[in-house]
Design a protein around this motif. Structure first.
Motif, PDB file in Angstrom:
ATOM      1  N   THR A  13     -15.925   5.504  -6.333  1.00 34.90           N
ATOM      2  CA  THR A  13     -15.871   4.420  -7.306  1.00 34.90           C
ATOM      3  C   THR A  13     -15.307   3.166  -6.650  1.00 34.90           C
ATOM      4  O   THR A  13     -14.222   3.202  -6.051  1.00 34.90           O
ATOM      5  N   VAL A  14     -16.059   2.107  -6.753  1.00 30.20           N
ATOM      6  CA  VAL A  14     -15.648   0.807  -6.228  1.00 30.20           C
ATOM      7  C   VAL A  14     -15.259  -0.073  -7.408  1.00 30.20           C
ATOM      8  O   VAL A  14     -15.971  -0.140  -8.414  1.00 30.20           O
ATOM      9  N   THR A  37      -8.311  -4.819   6.407  1.00 24.35           N
ATOM     10  CA  THR A  37      -6.981  -4.602   5.807  1.00 24.35           C
ATOM     11  C   THR A  37      -6.732  -5.504   4.607  1.00 24.35           C
ATOM     12  O   THR A  37      -5.621  -5.527   4.068  1.00 24.35           O
ATOM     13  N   GLY A  38      -7.759  -6.234   4.149  1.00 24.55           N
ATOM     14  CA  GLY A  38      -7.602  -7.118   2.999  1.00 24.55           C
ATOM     15  C   GLY A  38      -8.069  -6.457   1.722  1.00 24.55           C
ATOM     16  O   GLY A  38      -8.281  -5.240   1.641  1.00 24.55           O
ATOM     17  N   ASN A  39      -8.217  -7.290   0.691  1.00 31.07           N
ATOM     18  CA  ASN A  39      -8.738  -6.806  -0.585  1.00 31.07           C
ATOM     19  C   ASN A  39      -9.498  -7.935  -1.265  1.00 31.07           C
ATOM     20  O   ASN A  39      -9.620  -9.033  -0.720  1.00 31.07           O
ATOM     21  N   MET A  40      -9.992  -7.683  -2.458  1.00 32.17           N
ATOM     22  CA  MET A  40     -10.891  -8.633  -3.100  1.00 32.17           C
ATOM     23  C   MET A  40     -10.227  -9.956  -3.485  1.00 32.17           C
ATOM     24  O   MET A  40     -10.917 -10.925  -3.786  1.00 32.17           O
ATOM     25  N   SER A  41      -8.902 -10.002  -3.466  1.00 30.71           N
ATOM     26  CA  SER A  41      -8.216 -11.269  -3.750  1.00 30.71           C
ATOM     27  C   SER A  41      -8.142 -12.156  -2.512  1.00 30.71           C
ATOM     28  O   SER A  41      -8.265 -13.376  -2.615  1.00 30.71           O
ATOM     29  N   GLU A  42      -7.948 -11.539  -1.336  1.00 29.60           N
ATOM     30  CA  GLU A  42      -7.733 -12.286  -0.085  1.00 29.60           C
ATOM     31  C   GLU A  42      -6.624 -13.339  -0.274  1.00 29.60           C
ATOM     32  O   GLU A  42      -6.812 -14.520  -0.012  1.00 29.60           O
ATOM     33  N   HIS A  43      -5.464 -12.848  -0.771  1.00 30.08           N
ATOM     34  CA  HIS A  43      -4.301 -13.715  -0.968  1.00 30.08           C
ATOM     35  C   HIS A  43      -4.632 -14.902  -1.887  1.00 30.08           C
ATOM     36  O   HIS A  43      -4.088 -16.003  -1.715  1.00 30.08           O
ATOM     37  N   GLY A  44      -5.511 -14.658  -2.849  1.00 30.63           N
ATOM     38  CA  GLY A  44      -5.898 -15.702  -3.800  1.00 30.63           C
ATOM     39  C   GLY A  44      -7.080 -16.537  -3.356  1.00 30.63           C
ATOM     40  O   GLY A  44      -7.668 -17.264  -4.162  1.00 30.63           O
ATOM     41  N   LEU A  45      -7.445 -16.433  -2.077  1.00 30.52           N
ATOM     42  CA  LEU A  45      -8.528 -17.252  -1.524  1.00 30.52           C
ATOM     43  C   LEU A  45      -9.860 -16.949  -2.217  1.00 30.52           C
ATOM     44  O   LEU A  45     -10.589 -17.865  -2.614  1.00 30.52           O
ATOM     45  N   PHE A  46     -10.172 -15.666  -2.358  1.00 27.90           N
ATOM     46  CA  PHE A  46     -11.447 -15.281  -2.977  1.00 27.90           C
ATOM     47  C   PHE A  46     -11.431 -15.497  -4.486  1.00 27.90           C
ATOM     48  O   PHE A  46     -12.462 -15.817  -5.077  1.00 27.90           O
ATOM     49  N   GLU A  47     -10.277 -15.292  -5.106  1.00 34.86           N
ATOM     50  CA  GLU A  47     -10.186 -15.547  -6.547  1.00 34.86           C
ATOM     51  C   GLU A  47     -10.513 -17.006  -6.847  1.00 34.86           C
ATOM     52  O   GLU A  47     -11.311 -17.313  -7.740  1.00 34.86           O
ATOM     53  N   VAL A  66     -14.791   0.521  -0.222  1.00 36.01           N
ATOM     54  CA  VAL A  66     -14.325   1.906  -0.303  1.00 36.01           C
ATOM     55  C   VAL A  66     -13.161   2.101   0.679  1.00 36.01           C
ATOM     56  O   VAL A  66     -13.248   1.726   1.851  1.00 36.01           O
ATOM     57  N   GLY A  67     -12.053   2.650   0.166  1.00 36.32           N
ATOM     58  CA  GLY A  67     -10.877   2.871   1.005  1.00 36.32           C
ATOM     59  C   GLY A  67      -9.914   1.707   1.053  1.00 36.32           C
ATOM     60  O   GLY A  67      -8.851   1.810   1.673  1.00 36.32           O
ATOM     61  N   SER A  68     -10.251   0.601   0.396  1.00 32.51           N
ATOM     62  CA  SER A  68      -9.388  -0.585   0.376  1.00 32.51           C
ATOM     63  C   SER A  68      -9.008  -0.944  -1.061  1.00 32.51           C
ATOM     64  O   SER A  68      -9.739  -0.622  -2.003  1.00 32.51           O
ATOM     65  N   GLY A  69      -7.876  -1.613  -1.190  1.00 34.23           N
ATOM     66  CA  GLY A  69      -7.467  -2.139  -2.485  1.00 34.23           C
ATOM     67  C   GLY A  69      -7.455  -1.084  -3.582  1.00 34.23           C
ATOM     68  O   GLY A  69      -6.903   0.000  -3.434  1.00 34.23           O
ATOM     69  N   GLU A  70      -8.104  -1.411  -4.708  1.00 37.06           N
ATOM     70  CA  GLU A  70      -8.111  -0.535  -5.875  1.00 37.06           C
ATOM     71  C   GLU A  70      -9.275   0.455  -5.882  1.00 37.06           C
ATOM     72  O   GLU A  70      -9.401   1.268  -6.808  1.00 37.06           O
ATOM     73  N   SER A  71     -10.145   0.394  -4.891  1.00 37.41           N
ATOM     74  CA  SER A  71     -11.280   1.311  -4.862  1.00 37.41           C
ATOM     75  C   SER A  71     -10.866   2.680  -4.330  1.00 37.41           C
ATOM     76  O   SER A  71      -9.871   2.819  -3.622  1.00 37.41           O
ATOM     77  N   ASP A  78     -12.920   5.707   5.730  1.00 37.32           N
ATOM     78  CA  ASP A  78     -14.005   4.967   5.073  1.00 37.32           C
ATOM     79  C   ASP A  78     -14.175   3.530   5.541  1.00 37.32           C
ATOM     80  O   ASP A  78     -15.056   2.821   5.042  1.00 37.32           O
ATOM     81  N   THR A  79     -13.355   3.086   6.481  1.00 38.59           N
ATOM     82  CA  THR A  79     -13.448   1.703   6.940  1.00 38.59           C
ATOM     83  C   THR A  79     -14.198   1.636   8.265  1.00 38.59           C
ATOM     84  O   THR A  79     -13.660   1.956   9.322  1.00 38.59           O
ATOM     85  N   TYR A  80     -15.457   1.260   8.180  1.00 34.19           N
ATOM     86  CA  TYR A  80     -16.314   1.055   9.347  1.00 34.19           C
ATOM     87  C   TYR A  80     -17.467   0.165   8.892  1.00 34.19           C
ATOM     88  O   TYR A  80     -17.789   0.080   7.697  1.00 34.19           O
ATOM     89  N   LEU A  81     -18.068  -0.532   9.841  1.00 37.23           N
ATOM     90  CA  LEU A  81     -19.031  -1.578   9.498  1.00 37.23           C
ATOM     91  C   LEU A  81     -20.202  -1.087   8.665  1.00 37.23           C
ATOM     92  O   LEU A  81     -20.599  -1.734   7.684  1.00 37.23           O
ATOM     93  N   GLY A  82     -20.779   0.042   9.041  1.00 35.73           N
ATOM     94  CA  GLY A  82     -21.918   0.555   8.290  1.00 35.73           C
ATOM     95  C   GLY A  82     -21.543   0.893   6.863  1.00 35.73           C
ATOM     96  O   GLY A  82     -22.330   0.683   5.930  1.00 35.73           O
ATOM     97  N   GLY A  83     -20.339   1.393   6.673  1.00 35.09           N
ATOM     98  CA  GLY A  83     -19.864   1.708   5.331  1.00 35.09           C
ATOM     99  C   GLY A  83     -19.681   0.455   4.499  1.00 35.09           C
ATOM    100  O   GLY A  83     -20.078   0.403   3.324  1.00 35.09           O
TER     101      GLY A  83
END
Length: 261
Positions: A13-14, A37-47, A66-71, A78-83
């Motif tokens: 689940t993402v 090592t980031g997440n969907m907020s990117e320290h507020g930058l992406f928000e 997958v494997g980061s943040g709240e997912s 689970d952290t690799y480019l193809g994933g």
């Protein structure tokens, strides 16, 4: 309007957020991918970017890989480019199915490793344009410099490693180095024929700003390389300029149906 969303990628689940323009029913789409090592907020930058893009009429989707943040998932496994590329493709599929969006007008963007993942989706027919901030255009070179020869070799030998870098620490598994050495972001960009904007900062100590001229040397008229004076890897010093250039670039490619490249 911002709403929480979830979809499935790689059997996990993402979780993410969609920024939906008021009254939207045929909105062009921007799908965003965070950095290593980031997440969907990117320290507020992406928000903040998603809010501005939404205000400009875009359906903007940001999510945790997958494997980061709240997912769900495990960071090392689970952290690799193809994933991450597959997570982006799943996000595109989710966005295309929403009643507010126009599936014929979709763009991707990302920062750092997330930019590499976004650029790797260029062969997909749904992607009309791509933007990379501090893009990891040459993954093996970039991450070998970060992890060092000894740990890189351990990964190649099938070991999982722990590494501390700057203000973060992480574990990495062998699949990470396998994808870094075999998946070519450069080839995905060069062979796509699709509009690509690459913004690289002169003060970036992670991604060499010379990578921009290197890829530009292929003479690709559809690739725009912009060097941002004084910008570092966090891409927050010239934040508004980065937002404006990105939104303008994608607008030219997506806002008009059938727009020329």
């Amino acid at each position: 309007m911002e709403k929480q969303i979830a979809f499935c990628s790689r059997g996990r689940t993402v979780r993410g957020a969609a920024h939906v323009p008021a009254g939207a029913h045929d909105a062009p789409v921007i799908v965003m991918c965070h950095g290593f090592t980031g997440n969907m907020s990117e320290h507020g930058l992406f928000e903040a970017f998603a809010e501005q893009a939404c205000g400009a009429g875009f359906y903007a989707l940001r999510f945790d890989c997958v494997g980061s943040g709240e997912s769900d998932g495990d960071f090392a496994a689970d952290t690799y480019l193809g994933g991450w590329r597959d997570d982006m493709l799943a996000a595109l599929a989710f966005a295309a199915d929403q009643p507010e969006t126009d599936a014929a007008r979709m763009a991707v963007m990302g920062i750092s490793m997330g930019a590499a993942a976004a650029l790797l989706t260029l062969p997909d027919s749904r992607v009309r344009a791509a933007v990379g901030w501090a893009p990891v255009l040459y993954p093996a070179e970039t991450f070998l410099k970060i992890m060092g020869e000894e740990k890189w070799q351990k990964l190649k030998n099938g070991e999982t490693i722990h590494h501390e870098y700057a203000d973060s620490s992480f574990d990495a598994a062998p699949r990470f180095v396998q994808d870094a050495e075999t998946l070519s972001v450069e080839r995905a960009v060069c062979e796509s024929g699709k509009p690509v904007l690459l913004r690289l900062g002169t003060a970036d100590t992670v991604v060499d700003s010379a990578f921009g001229p290197r890829i530009a040397s292929h003479g690709l008229p559809f690739v725009t390389v912009q060097t941002v004076p004084g910008e570092d890897h966090g891409f927050a010093h010239c934040k508004q300029e980065n937002y404006d250039e990105t939104i303008a670039f994608i607008r030219r490619r997506l806002m008009e149906k059938g727009a020329e490249r």
